[in-house]
Design a protein around this motif. Structure first.
Motif, PDB file in Angstrom:
ATOM      1  N   ARG A 292     -12.496 -10.190   2.863  1.00 46.37           N
ATOM      2  CA  ARG A 292     -11.714  -9.678   1.722  1.00 46.37           C
ATOM      3  C   ARG A 292     -10.852 -10.784   1.127  1.00 46.37           C
ATOM      4  NH1 ARG A 292      -6.845  -5.323   2.492  1.00 46.37           N
ATOM      5  NH2 ARG A 292      -7.760  -3.781   1.139  1.00 46.37           N
TER       6      ARG A 292
ATOM      7  N   GLY B  43       4.727  -4.800   2.121  1.00 45.22           N
ATOM      8  CA  GLY B  43       5.030  -4.874   3.552  1.00 45.22           C
ATOM      9  C   GLY B  43       4.316  -6.035   4.216  1.00 45.22           C
TER      10      GLY B  43
ATOM     11  N   SER C 286       0.850  -1.197   0.000  1.00 43.65           N
ATOM     12  CA  SER C 286       0.000   0.000   0.000  1.00 43.65           C
ATOM     13  C   SER C 286       0.884   1.245   0.000  1.00 43.65           C
ATOM     14  CB  SER C 286      -0.936  -0.011   1.211  1.00 43.65           C
ATOM     15  OG  SER C 286      -0.187  -0.138   2.399  1.00 43.65           O
TER      16      SER C 286
ATOM     17  N   GLY D  89       1.325  -6.580   5.244  1.00 38.08           N
ATOM     18  CA  GLY D  89       0.022  -6.980   4.695  1.00 38.08           C
ATOM     19  C   GLY D  89       0.210  -7.905   3.507  1.00 38.08           C
ATOM     20  N   THR D  90       1.169  -7.562   2.662  1.00 33.87           N
ATOM     21  CA  THR D  90       1.491  -8.382   1.486  1.00 33.87           C
ATOM     22  C   THR D  90       2.011  -9.750   1.925  1.00 33.87           C
ATOM     23  OG1 THR D  90       2.048  -6.372   0.293  1.00 33.87           O
ATOM     24  CG2 THR D  90       2.899  -8.438  -0.618  1.00 33.87           C
TER      25      THR D  90
ATOM     26  N   GLU E 110      -7.404   3.385   3.103  1.00 29.89           N
ATOM     27  CA  GLU E 110      -6.632   2.970   1.921  1.00 29.89           C
ATOM     28  C   GLU E 110      -7.155   3.641   0.659  1.00 29.89           C
ATOM     29  OE1 GLU E 110      -6.318  -1.281   1.664  1.00 29.89           O
ATOM     30  OE2 GLU E 110      -4.991  -1.354   3.378  1.00 29.89           O
TER      31      GLU E 110
ATOM     32  N   GLU F 187       1.479 -11.308   4.716  1.00 35.29           N
ATOM     33  CA  GLU F 187       0.419 -12.094   5.341  1.00 35.29           C
ATOM     34  C   GLU F 187      -0.448 -12.759   4.287  1.00 35.29           C
ATOM     35  OE1 GLU F 187      -3.254 -13.033   7.532  1.00 35.29           O
ATOM     36  OE2 GLU F 187      -2.990 -11.837   5.724  1.00 35.29           O
TER      37      GLU F 187
HETATM   38  P1  AMP Z   1       1.228  -3.657   3.044  1.00 35.43           P
HETATM   39  O1  AMP Z   1       1.976  -4.706   2.297  1.00 35.43           O
HETATM   40  O2  AMP Z   1       1.456  -3.749   4.541  1.00 35.43           O
HETATM   41  O3  AMP Z   1       1.427  -2.268   2.511  1.00 35.43           O
HETATM   42  O4  AMP Z   1      -0.297  -3.992   2.881  1.00 35.43           O
HETATM   43  C1  AMP Z   1      -0.795  -4.326   1.622  1.00 35.43           C
HETATM   44  C2  AMP Z   1      -2.210  -4.739   1.729  1.00 35.43           C
HETATM   45  O5  AMP Z   1      -2.356  -5.810   2.663  1.00 35.43           O
HETATM   46  C3  AMP Z   1      -3.133  -3.620   2.189  1.00 35.43           C
HETATM   47  O6  AMP Z   1      -4.289  -3.667   1.399  1.00 35.43           O
HETATM   48  C4  AMP Z   1      -3.495  -4.035   3.583  1.00 35.43           C
HETATM   49  O7  AMP Z   1      -4.811  -3.665   3.936  1.00 35.43           O
HETATM   50  C5  AMP Z   1      -3.446  -5.533   3.508  1.00 35.43           C
HETATM   51  N1  AMP Z   1      -3.266  -6.085   4.830  1.00 35.43           N
HETATM   52  C6  AMP Z   1      -2.734  -5.504   5.913  1.00 35.43           C
HETATM   53  N2  AMP Z   1      -2.764  -6.298   6.973  1.00 35.43           N
HETATM   54  C7  AMP Z   1      -3.358  -7.432   6.561  1.00 35.43           C
HETATM   55  C8  AMP Z   1      -3.728  -8.648   7.169  1.00 35.43           C
HETATM   56  N3  AMP Z   1      -3.516  -8.899   8.453  1.00 35.43           N
HETATM   57  N4  AMP Z   1      -4.312  -9.576   6.427  1.00 35.43           N
HETATM   58  C9  AMP Z   1      -4.518  -9.352   5.122  1.00 35.43           C
HETATM   59  N5  AMP Z   1      -4.223  -8.251   4.488  1.00 35.43           N
HETATM   60  C10 AMP Z   1      -3.651  -7.280   5.183  1.00 35.43           C
END
Ligand code: AMP
Length: 195
Positions: A94, A111, A14, A113-114, A76, A116
């Protein structure tokens, strides 16, 4: 608009990251999906690489399915230009909907979220909950330290080599994308022109 030839679920940051190649590659992924008549499935945000991949798909005439939890719509910046935007209640909703709509998964740099999302579809695959290909774009070696760690996990016998074989890692998006679609068993003819 006709039915897409395939649907690829892209997980990515994100944030845009600090290298221009991250944004360039996210654009290339969106353009490739659109060019070959595919559909992007993603988290529905407008920010960072997520927004870039969606914008590039749309600009090249492709379909985009965004799936975003209600609580994140403002945080977001939900992408209102998506072909379909699904506002769901929870993060679990989601991820379930994204997984259902995808023929294959691809993680770009991102990061936690990706990570995970990538690890979830990988663990689901090892348990046999689905049989969809999973790609990891190791752009400019972004994921090399993680791959090194994972090979150490194999060496220390917390997983087997077969589990590593469930993911496809490549530094080149234009090699990884057709490989994922072909591994999904979809009978499509790729266009010969570039992208
Ligand atoms: P990031 O890689 O942290 O920038 O997050 C990328 C995407 O992963 C964003 O859309 C977040 O909302 C989503 N995200 C963040 N935390 C989680 C989670 N625990 N499970 C699934 N998706 C997540």
């Amino acid at each position: 608009m006709s039915e897409p030839n395939f649907s690829i679920c892209v997980f990515c940051g994100s944030q845009p990251g600090n290298q221009k190649e991250f944004t360039e590659s996210a654009k290339q992924v969106g353009q490739w999906i659109a060019h070959h008549g595919g559909q992007l499935v993603y988290g529905g945000g407008r920010n960072g690489l997520m927004g870039t991949v969606a914008d590039a798909t749309l600009a090249a005439g492709g379909r985009v399915v965004g799936v975003i939890p209600r609580a994140l719509v403002e945080k977001e910046w939900a992408h209102t230009g998506c072909t379909e935007l699904h506002v769901v209640e929870t993060m679990h909703d989601r991820k379930r909907l994204m997984a259902e709509r995808a023929d294959a998964f691809l993680a770009l740099p991102g990061g936690i979220g990706t990570f995970e999302e990538f690890y979830e579809v990988w663990t689901w695959r090892q348990l046999g909950y689905h049989n969809k290909p999973i790609g990891l774009l190791n752009l400019n070696g972004y994921y090399s330290p993680m791959l090194e760690f994972l090979n150490g996990v194999v060496a220390q016998q917390f997983m087997g080599p077969w589990q590593m074989d469930l993911i496809q890692a490549d530094t080149d998006a234009l090699k990884l994308l057709p490989s994922l679609v072909q591994s999904a068993g979809l009978p499509i003819q790729f266009k010969s022109e570039s992208i």
